[in-house]
Write a protein that holds these residues in place. Structure first.
Motif, PDB file in Angstrom:
ATOM      1  N   ALA A 171       0.839  -1.207   0.000  1.00  0.00           N
ATOM      2  CA  ALA A 171       0.000   0.000   0.000  1.00  0.00           C
ATOM      3  C   ALA A 171       0.864   1.243   0.000  1.00  0.00           C
ATOM      4  N   THR A 172       0.278   2.335  -0.389  1.00  0.00           N
ATOM      5  CA  THR A 172       0.966   3.615  -0.423  1.00  0.00           C
ATOM      6  C   THR A 172       1.068   4.182   0.991  1.00  0.00           C
ATOM      7  N   VAL A 173       2.179   4.805   1.265  1.00  0.00           N
ATOM      8  CA  VAL A 173       2.402   5.433   2.562  1.00  0.00           C
ATOM      9  C   VAL A 173       2.228   6.940   2.374  1.00  0.00           C
ATOM     10  N   TYR A 174       1.481   7.554   3.286  1.00  0.00           N
ATOM     11  CA  TYR A 174       1.194   8.990   3.213  1.00  0.00           C
ATOM     12  C   TYR A 174       1.871   9.714   4.376  1.00  0.00           C
ATOM     13  N   ARG A 175       2.309  10.934   4.101  1.00  0.00           N
ATOM     14  CA  ARG A 175       2.984  11.758   5.103  1.00  0.00           C
ATOM     15  C   ARG A 175       2.257  13.092   5.176  1.00  0.00           C
ATOM     16  N   TRP A 176       2.025  13.561   6.418  1.00  0.00           N
ATOM     17  CA  TRP A 176       1.424  14.878   6.590  1.00  0.00           C
ATOM     18  C   TRP A 176       1.895  15.490   7.902  1.00  0.00           C
ATOM     19  N   VAL A 177       1.748  16.784   7.990  1.00  0.00           N
ATOM     20  CA  VAL A 177       2.161  17.540   9.175  1.00  0.00           C
ATOM     21  C   VAL A 177       0.894  18.125   9.785  1.00  0.00           C
ATOM     22  N   ASP A 178       0.713  17.883  11.103  1.00  0.00           N
ATOM     23  CA  ASP A 178      -0.492  18.402  11.772  1.00  0.00           C
ATOM     24  C   ASP A 178      -0.298  19.867  12.159  1.00  0.00           C
ATOM     25  N   GLU A 179      -1.332  20.484  12.810  1.00  0.00           N
ATOM     26  CA  GLU A 179      -1.296  21.905  13.169  1.00  0.00           C
ATOM     27  C   GLU A 179      -0.219  22.238  14.193  1.00  0.00           C
ATOM     28  N   ASN A 180       0.279  21.197  14.948  1.00  0.00           N
ATOM     29  CA  ASN A 180       1.344  21.430  15.934  1.00  0.00           C
ATOM     30  C   ASN A 180       2.741  21.262  15.326  1.00  0.00           C
ATOM     31  N   GLY A 181       2.806  20.933  14.045  1.00  0.00           N
ATOM     32  CA  GLY A 181       4.095  20.766  13.379  1.00  0.00           C
ATOM     33  C   GLY A 181       4.655  19.358  13.485  1.00  0.00           C
ATOM     34  N   LYS A 182       3.873  18.420  14.017  1.00  0.00           N
ATOM     35  CA  LYS A 182       4.333  17.044  14.176  1.00  0.00           C
ATOM     36  C   LYS A 182       4.095  16.281  12.883  1.00  0.00           C
ATOM     37  N   VAL A 183       5.113  15.498  12.442  1.00  0.00           N
ATOM     38  CA  VAL A 183       5.025  14.737  11.197  1.00  0.00           C
ATOM     39  C   VAL A 183       4.393  13.382  11.509  1.00  0.00           C
ATOM     40  N   HIS A 184       3.433  12.978  10.640  1.00  0.00           N
ATOM     41  CA  HIS A 184       2.747  11.688  10.795  1.00  0.00           C
ATOM     42  C   HIS A 184       2.871  10.901   9.500  1.00  0.00           C
ATOM     43  N   TYR A 185       2.868   9.556   9.639  1.00  0.00           N
ATOM     44  CA  TYR A 185       2.876   8.648   8.497  1.00  0.00           C
ATOM     45  C   TYR A 185       1.703   7.687   8.673  1.00  0.00           C
ATOM     46  N   SER A 186       1.059   7.329   7.550  1.00  0.00           N
ATOM     47  CA  SER A 186      -0.070   6.407   7.624  1.00  0.00           C
ATOM     48  C   SER A 186      -0.287   5.769   6.258  1.00  0.00           C
ATOM     49  N   ASP A 187      -1.034   4.659   6.246  1.00  0.00           N
ATOM     50  CA  ASP A 187      -1.387   4.050   4.976  1.00  0.00           C
ATOM     51  C   ASP A 187      -2.767   4.518   4.510  1.00  0.00           C
ATOM     52  N   GLU A 188      -3.378   5.408   5.263  1.00  0.00           N
ATOM     53  CA  GLU A 188      -4.667   6.001   4.899  1.00  0.00           C
ATOM     54  C   GLU A 188      -4.460   7.465   4.557  1.00  0.00           C
ATOM     55  N   PRO A 189      -5.005   7.931   3.431  1.00  0.00           N
ATOM     56  CA  PRO A 189      -4.810   9.338   3.053  1.00  0.00           C
ATOM     57  C   PRO A 189      -5.567  10.278   3.978  1.00  0.00           C
ATOM     58  N   LYS A 190      -4.967  11.384   4.330  1.00  0.00           N
ATOM     59  CA  LYS A 190      -5.569  12.433   5.172  1.00  0.00           C
ATOM     60  C   LYS A 190      -5.546  13.738   4.383  1.00  0.00           C
ATOM     61  N   ALA A 191      -6.177  14.760   4.929  1.00  0.00           N
ATOM     62  CA  ALA A 191      -6.145  16.066   4.275  1.00  0.00           C
ATOM     63  C   ALA A 191      -4.724  16.605   4.324  1.00  0.00           C
ATOM     64  N   ASN A 192      -4.297  17.238   3.257  1.00  0.00           N
ATOM     65  CA  ASN A 192      -2.939  17.788   3.111  1.00  0.00           C
ATOM     66  C   ASN A 192      -1.852  16.702   3.177  1.00  0.00           C
ATOM     67  N   ALA A 193      -2.160  15.432   2.920  1.00  0.00           N
ATOM     68  CA  ALA A 193      -1.174  14.342   2.947  1.00  0.00           C
ATOM     69  C   ALA A 193      -0.584  14.167   1.561  1.00  0.00           C
ATOM     70  N   GLU A 194       0.677  13.831   1.511  1.00  0.00           N
ATOM     71  CA  GLU A 194       1.330  13.560   0.230  1.00  0.00           C
ATOM     72  C   GLU A 194       1.868  12.130   0.252  1.00  0.00           C
ATOM     73  N   ALA A 195       1.865  11.468  -0.853  1.00  0.00           N
ATOM     74  CA  ALA A 195       2.350  10.095  -0.958  1.00  0.00           C
ATOM     75  C   ALA A 195       3.875  10.090  -0.877  1.00  0.00           C
ATOM     76  N   VAL A 196       4.391   9.132  -0.108  1.00  0.00           N
ATOM     77  CA  VAL A 196       5.849   8.996   0.043  1.00  0.00           C
ATOM     78  C   VAL A 196       6.311   7.903  -0.901  1.00  0.00           C
ATOM     79  N   ASP A 197       7.321   8.232  -1.702  1.00  0.00           N
ATOM     80  CA  ASP A 197       7.873   7.244  -2.632  1.00  0.00           C
ATOM     81  C   ASP A 197       8.907   6.402  -1.883  1.00  0.00           C
ATOM     82  N   LEU A 198       8.572   5.125  -1.686  1.00  0.00           N
ATOM     83  CA  LEU A 198       9.478   4.247  -0.931  1.00  0.00           C
ATOM     84  C   LEU A 198      10.495   3.558  -1.820  1.00  0.00           C
ATOM     85  N   ASN A 199      10.485   3.858  -3.091  1.00  0.00           N
ATOM     86  CA  ASN A 199      11.452   3.240  -3.983  1.00  0.00           C
ATOM     87  C   ASN A 199      12.813   3.918  -3.899  1.00  0.00           C
TER      88      ASN A 199
END
Length: 174
Positions: free
Chosen positions: A18-46
Motif C-alpha cells: 500500500a501507499t504510505v502517506y505523510r502529513w504535518v499536523d497543526e502542531n508541526g508534528k510529522v505523521h505517516y499512515s497508509d490512509e490518506p488524510k487532508a494535506n497528505a502527500e504520498a511517500v515514494d518508498l522506492n
C-alpha cells in the motif's frame, strides 16, 4: 487446491504494498499512515531508504615503532660440575642453574637430558631429576619464551651416574 492458495497469497502480498502517506499536523508534528488524510502527500518508498553513517576517527598520532633491543641471556649450569660422577642408586640428580638477566615475563626453562626434555618448563632455577639410568649423560638448559622460541641455551654439561650393582665380583668360598 494449491493453485487457489497460491493466487490468494499473491493477492494478499500485492495489497500489502500500500501507499504510505505523510502529513504535518497543526502542531508541526510529522505523521505517516497508509490512509490518506487532508494535506497528505504520498511517500515514494522506492528511494534508497538505507541509513548511512560516517564515523569520524580522530587523527592518529604518528607512532614510531619501539626499538626492540635484543636481550642476550646467559644460562649457566652451576652444579653438577663438568664430568662429575654422581653416585645415586635411585638415579636422582639435582641440577642448579644461573640465568642472567632475570627471565622475561612468561619465559620458562626446560632441562634436556641427552637431547630429550626431562622436566616440565619451570621458572625455578633448581631441577630435580628422578629415575635417570646409570651411565654418561649430557645436560642442557634452554630458556624458552611463551611463543616457544628458544632465547638462550647453556653449554652442554657431561655427567656420569653411578649406581651400585648387586652383581659384584664372585666371592671365593673356602
Amino acid at each position: 487446491m494449491r493453485a487457489i492458495l497460491l493466487i490468494g497469497l499473491l493477492i494478499i502480498s500485492a495489497s500489502s504494498l500500500a501507499t504510505v502517506y505523510r502529513w504535518v499536523d497543526e502542531n508541526g508534528k510529522v505523521h505517516y499512515s497508509d490512509e490518506p488524510k487532508a494535506n497528505a502527500e504520498a511517500v515514494d518508498l522506492n528511494q534508497n531508504t538505507q541509513n548511512s553513517m560516517t564515523i569520524n576517527t580522530p587523527p592518529q598520532a604518528s607512532v614510531t615503532p619501539k626499538e626492540t633491543t635484543q636481550v642476550s641471556y646467559t644460562v649457566t649450569i652451576i652444579s653438577p660440575q663438568e664430568e662429575a660422577t654422581i653416585r645415586d642408586n635411585n638415579g636422582d640428580i639435582s641440577v642448579d642453574v644461573s640465568v642472567a638477566p632475570k627471565l622475561p615475563k612468561g619465559a620458562k626453562m626446560i632441562l634436556l637430558v641427552d637431547g630429550v626434555a626431562a622436566t616440565e618448563p619451570q621458572t625455578s632455577t633448581t631441577f630435580q631429576l628422578k629415575g635417570i639410568f646409570r651411565g654418561e649423560h649430557n645436560i642442557v638448559v634452554n630458556v624458552v619464551a611463551q611463543s616457544g622460541k628458544v632465547l638462550a641455551s647453556s653449554s652442554p654439561r657431561k655427567v656420569f651416574l653411578h649406581q651400585a650393582s648387586v652383581f659384584g665380583p664372585a666371592k671365593k668360598s673356602r
